[in-house]
Design a protein around this motif. Structure first.
Motif, mmCIF file in Angstrom:
data_model
loop_
_atom_site.group_PDB
_atom_site.id
_atom_site.type_symbol
_atom_site.label_atom_id
_atom_site.label_comp_id
_atom_site.label_asym_id
_atom_site.label_seq_id
_atom_site.Cartn_x
_atom_site.Cartn_y
_atom_site.Cartn_z
ATOM 1 N N SER A 232 47.766 51.944 68.187
ATOM 2 C CA SER A 232 46.603 50.593 68.823
ATOM 3 C C SER A 232 45.234 51.558 69.693
ATOM 4 C CB SER A 232 47.352 50.222 69.540
ATOM 5 O OG SER A 232 47.910 51.404 70.671
ATOM 6 N N HIS A 233 45.640 51.974 70.350
ATOM 7 C CA HIS A 233 43.963 53.307 70.892
ATOM 8 C C HIS A 233 43.605 53.592 70.018
ATOM 9 C CE1 HIS A 233 41.747 55.360 73.902
ATOM 10 N NE2 HIS A 233 41.923 56.043 72.748
ATOM 11 N N TRP A 234 43.499 53.780 68.916
ATOM 12 C CA TRP A 234 42.474 54.011 68.424
ATOM 13 C C TRP A 234 41.974 52.711 67.383
ATOM 14 C CZ3 TRP A 234 39.289 57.794 66.727
ATOM 15 C CH2 TRP A 234 39.402 59.262 67.095
ATOM 16 N N SER A 235 43.324 51.591 66.874
ATOM 17 C CA SER A 235 42.429 50.466 66.444
ATOM 18 C C SER A 235 41.582 50.230 66.981
ATOM 19 C CB SER A 235 43.680 49.685 65.785
ATOM 20 O OG SER A 235 42.828 48.806 65.343
ATOM 21 N N ARG A 236 41.897 49.663 68.135
ATOM 22 C CA ARG A 236 41.321 48.988 69.478
ATOM 23 C C ARG A 236 39.925 49.732 69.470
ATOM 24 N NH1 ARG A 236 46.042 48.447 72.669
ATOM 25 N NH2 ARG A 236 45.064 50.162 73.950
ATOM 26 N N SER A 237 39.782 51.004 69.748
ATOM 27 C CA SER A 237 38.148 51.845 69.914
ATOM 28 C C SER A 237 37.480 51.589 69.082
ATOM 29 C CB SER A 237 38.402 53.095 70.699
ATOM 30 O OG SER A 237 40.008 53.065 70.939
ATOM 31 N N ALA A 238 38.199 51.307 67.912
ATOM 32 C CA ALA A 238 37.236 51.768 66.072
ATOM 33 C C ALA A 238 35.890 50.496 66.946
ATOM 34 C CB ALA A 238 37.855 51.328 65.645
ATOM 35 N N ASP A 239 34.042 50.669 66.344
ATOM 36 C CA ASP A 239 33.786 49.588 65.970
ATOM 37 C C ASP A 239 33.714 48.710 65.121
ATOM 38 O OD1 ASP A 239 32.091 51.319 67.796
ATOM 39 O OD2 ASP A 239 31.634 52.855 66.561
ATOM 40 N N VAL A 240 34.482 48.891 64.272
ATOM 41 C CA VAL A 240 35.040 48.054 62.715
ATOM 42 C C VAL A 240 36.059 48.184 62.379
ATOM 43 C CG1 VAL A 240 34.386 47.661 60.977
ATOM 44 C CG2 VAL A 240 31.810 48.402 62.186
ATOM 45 N N ARG A 241 36.672 47.377 62.123
ATOM 46 C CA ARG A 241 38.485 47.426 61.826
ATOM 47 C C ARG A 241 38.204 46.464 60.627
ATOM 48 N NH1 ARG A 241 38.991 47.343 66.559
ATOM 49 N NH2 ARG A 241 37.864 45.264 67.042
ATOM 50 N N VAL A 242 38.479 48.001 59.073
ATOM 51 C CA VAL A 242 38.456 47.385 57.863
ATOM 52 C C VAL A 242 40.078 46.886 57.523
ATOM 53 C CG1 VAL A 242 35.981 48.154 57.866
ATOM 54 C CG2 VAL A 242 37.561 49.131 56.945
ATOM 55 N N THR A 243 40.115 46.511 55.871
ATOM 56 C CA THR A 243 41.748 46.699 55.245
ATOM 57 C C THR A 243 40.724 46.820 53.803
ATOM 58 O OG1 THR A 243 43.563 45.695 54.998
ATOM 59 C CG2 THR A 243 41.714 44.109 55.018
ATOM 60 N N ILE A 244 41.991 47.345 52.701
ATOM 61 C CA ILE A 244 41.494 46.317 50.954
ATOM 62 C C ILE A 244 41.967 45.519 50.683
ATOM 63 C CG2 ILE A 244 42.114 48.138 49.249
ATOM 64 C CD1 ILE A 244 41.528 51.016 50.935
ATOM 65 N N PRO A 245 41.965 44.158 49.940
ATOM 66 C CA PRO A 245 42.207 43.608 49.856
ATOM 67 C C PRO A 245 43.683 43.737 49.111
ATOM 68 C CG PRO A 245 39.978 42.921 49.703
ATOM 69 C CD PRO A 245 40.124 44.215 50.348
ATOM 70 N N MET A 246 44.388 42.948 48.530
ATOM 71 C CA MET A 246 46.020 43.820 48.065
ATOM 72 C C MET A 246 46.015 42.058 47.476
ATOM 73 S SD MET A 246 47.130 46.906 48.656
ATOM 74 C CE MET A 246 45.113 47.434 48.560
ATOM 75 N N ALA A 247 46.940 42.672 45.961
ATOM 76 C CA ALA A 247 47.534 42.211 44.995
ATOM 77 C C ALA A 247 49.089 41.133 46.093
ATOM 78 C CB ALA A 247 47.765 42.070 43.841
ATOM 79 N N ALA A 248 49.088 40.108 45.840
ATOM 80 C CA ALA A 248 50.400 39.482 46.227
ATOM 81 C C ALA A 248 51.355 40.487 46.146
ATOM 82 C CB ALA A 248 50.882 38.112 45.568
ATOM 83 N N ASP A 249 51.975 40.185 47.754
ATOM 84 C CA ASP A 249 53.986 41.317 47.681
ATOM 85 C C ASP A 249 52.912 42.340 47.868
ATOM 86 O OD1 ASP A 249 54.913 38.369 47.696
ATOM 87 O OD2 ASP A 249 55.153 39.067 45.099
ATOM 88 N N ILE A 250 51.974 43.266 48.065
ATOM 89 C CA ILE A 250 51.358 44.491 48.265
ATOM 90 C C ILE A 250 51.023 44.705 49.971
ATOM 91 C CG2 ILE A 250 50.681 46.753 47.705
ATOM 92 C CD1 ILE A 250 53.102 46.154 45.886
ATOM 93 N N ASP A 251 51.387 45.202 50.926
ATOM 94 C CA ASP A 251 50.521 45.099 51.751
ATOM 95 C C ASP A 251 48.925 46.026 52.010
ATOM 96 O OD1 ASP A 251 51.959 47.044 52.301
ATOM 97 O OD2 ASP A 251 52.941 46.560 54.172
ATOM 98 N N SER A 252 49.958 47.341 50.817
ATOM 99 C CA SER A 252 48.719 48.596 51.591
ATOM 100 C C SER A 252 49.297 49.441 50.564
ATOM 101 C CB SER A 252 48.687 48.387 53.541
ATOM 102 O OG SER A 252 50.747 49.821 53.210
ATOM 103 N N LEU A 253 48.516 50.676 50.900
ATOM 104 C CA LEU A 253 47.965 51.227 49.522
ATOM 105 C C LEU A 253 48.161 52.843 50.464
ATOM 106 C CD1 LEU A 253 44.747 51.655 48.125
ATOM 107 C CD2 LEU A 253 46.933 50.817 47.349
#
Length: 272
Positions: A232-253
Motif C-alpha cells: 500500500s505504501h508504494w501504491s499510494r506513493s506512485a504518481d500514476v496508478r495503472v491497470t491492464i484491462p482484462m477480459a471477464a472473470d480474469i483480474d490480472s496477469l
C-alpha cells in the motif's frame, strides 16, 4: 587457454561450486559466501563470459568441449570434464543443456548510479520467484527499458534459474538493490522520475491511456510481489496508478507477463 582436467570423483573438492544446484537455501549461502554464480547451458555460459564476468571454472561432458572451444580459448580457468551421469551426481539434476560455468560476481552499483544513466526502469518489490525475476529481466531488456531496481527481499537475479530464464540478459542489463525501500519513492521523485504503479486499485487508469509522448521523460514502472502485488505504501506513493484491462472473470496477469505488457506500452517513441 583453459586447462582441460578429467575428473572421476564427484566428491572432488575442486567441484564444490557445483554441488546440489537445486538446493536453493544451500546455493544462496554458498554463492553469497564465495561471491560466485552458476551459468547453465551453452548459450548462457557463452554470454556470461562474453559479458566480462571472470570464469572460475567450467564443468561439462566431453561432447561440449568442441562447441565451446572458442570461449575456452579466452580463459585460463580449468575445465572439469566428467561423464554426464557423474555430473548429475554432483549437481543433483540432469544438465541437459550441456555445460556449466562458475563465475565471479561483479559489485552491484549504487542505485543512484544506475538511475543516472537511464530513462526507463522497472522497480520490482519483493519478487520471490527466481523464474519471475529472470522473466522480468528478459522483458525489460527486450522491450528497451534501461535497468531494473530491486527491493531488499527480491530473489537473486544471478541465481541459476533466474539467469537461465533471462537468457543471460542479467549479465548486461544494469540493476541495483535499494536499502531504504520505504524512502525510495521520495528519492525517485526528487531525481525527476515519474512513478507508474501496476495495481488493481479502484482509481487505477487504463494503461493504454498513459503512454508517454516524450521519450526523454524518466519513468519508473513499479511492479509488486506475486499474489499480493505492490504494498500500500508504494501504491499510494506512485504518481500514476495503472491497470491492464482484462477480459471477464480474469483480474490480472502473472507479474512477468504484466511487466512485459507495461514495458511495451510505456517505452514511448524511439529517441531520434
Amino acid at each position: 587457454m583453459a586447462e582441460v582436467v578429467a575428473v572421476d570423483d564427484p566428491a572432488d573438492a575442486r567441484l564444490r561450486d557445483y554441488v546440489d544446484l537445486r538446493d536453493v537455501q544451500l546455493r544462496k549461502l554458498l554463492e553469497s559466501e564465495r561471491g560466485v554464480f552458476i551459468a547453465e547451458g551453452e548459450k548462457v555460459v557463452r554470454r556470461a563470459v562474453e559479458s566480462g564476468h571472470q570464469a572460475r571454472s567450467f564443468l561439462m561432458a566431453p561432447r561440449w568441449l568442441e562447441t565451446l572451444s572458442d570461449v575456452l580459448d579466452t580463459t585460463d580457468a580449468p575445465v572439469f570434464v566428467m561423464p554426464e551421469a557423474e555430473i548429475e551426481r554432483v549437481t543433483g539434476f540432469h544438465v541437459h543443456r550441456g555445460a556449466l560455468a562458475s563465475l565471479d560476481r561483479k559489485p552491484v552499483p549504487p542505485v543512484e548510479e544506475v538511475l543516472a544513466n537511464a530513462r526507463r526502469v522497472v522497480v520490482a518489490e519483493d519478487l520471490m520467484d527466481h523464474t519471475n525475476v529472470g522473466a522480468v529481466f528478459r522483458s525489460v531488456a527486450a522491450l528497451g527499458f534501461d535497468a531494473v531496481i530491486l527491493s531488499p527481499r527480491c530473489a537473486d537475479p544471478l541465481y541459476r534459474r533466474a539467469v537461465k530464464v533471462s537468457m543471460g540478459s542479467v549479465f548486461w542489463l544494469p540493476y541495483a538493490r535499494v536499502d531504504d525501500w520505504y524512502g525510495f519513492p521520495e528519492l525517485l521523485r526528487s531525481l525527476g522520475w515519474t512513478s507508474v504503479a501496476m495495481t488493481l486499485a479502484e482509481d487505477a487508469r487504463d494503461l493504454r491511456d498513459v503512454a508517454p509522448a516524450d521519450p526523454r521523460e524518466k519513468i519508473a514502472l513499479l511492479v509488486g510481489a506475486e499474489g499480493d502485488g505492490l504494498s500500500s505504501h508504494w501504491s499510494r506513493s506512485a504518481d500514476v496508478r495503472v491497470t491492464i484491462p482484462m477480459a471477464a472473470d480474469i483480474d490480472s496477469l502473472n507479474v512477468a507477463a504484466a511487466t512485459a505488457v507495461a514495458c511495451w506500452a510505456l517505452a514511448g517513441p524511439a529517441v531520434g
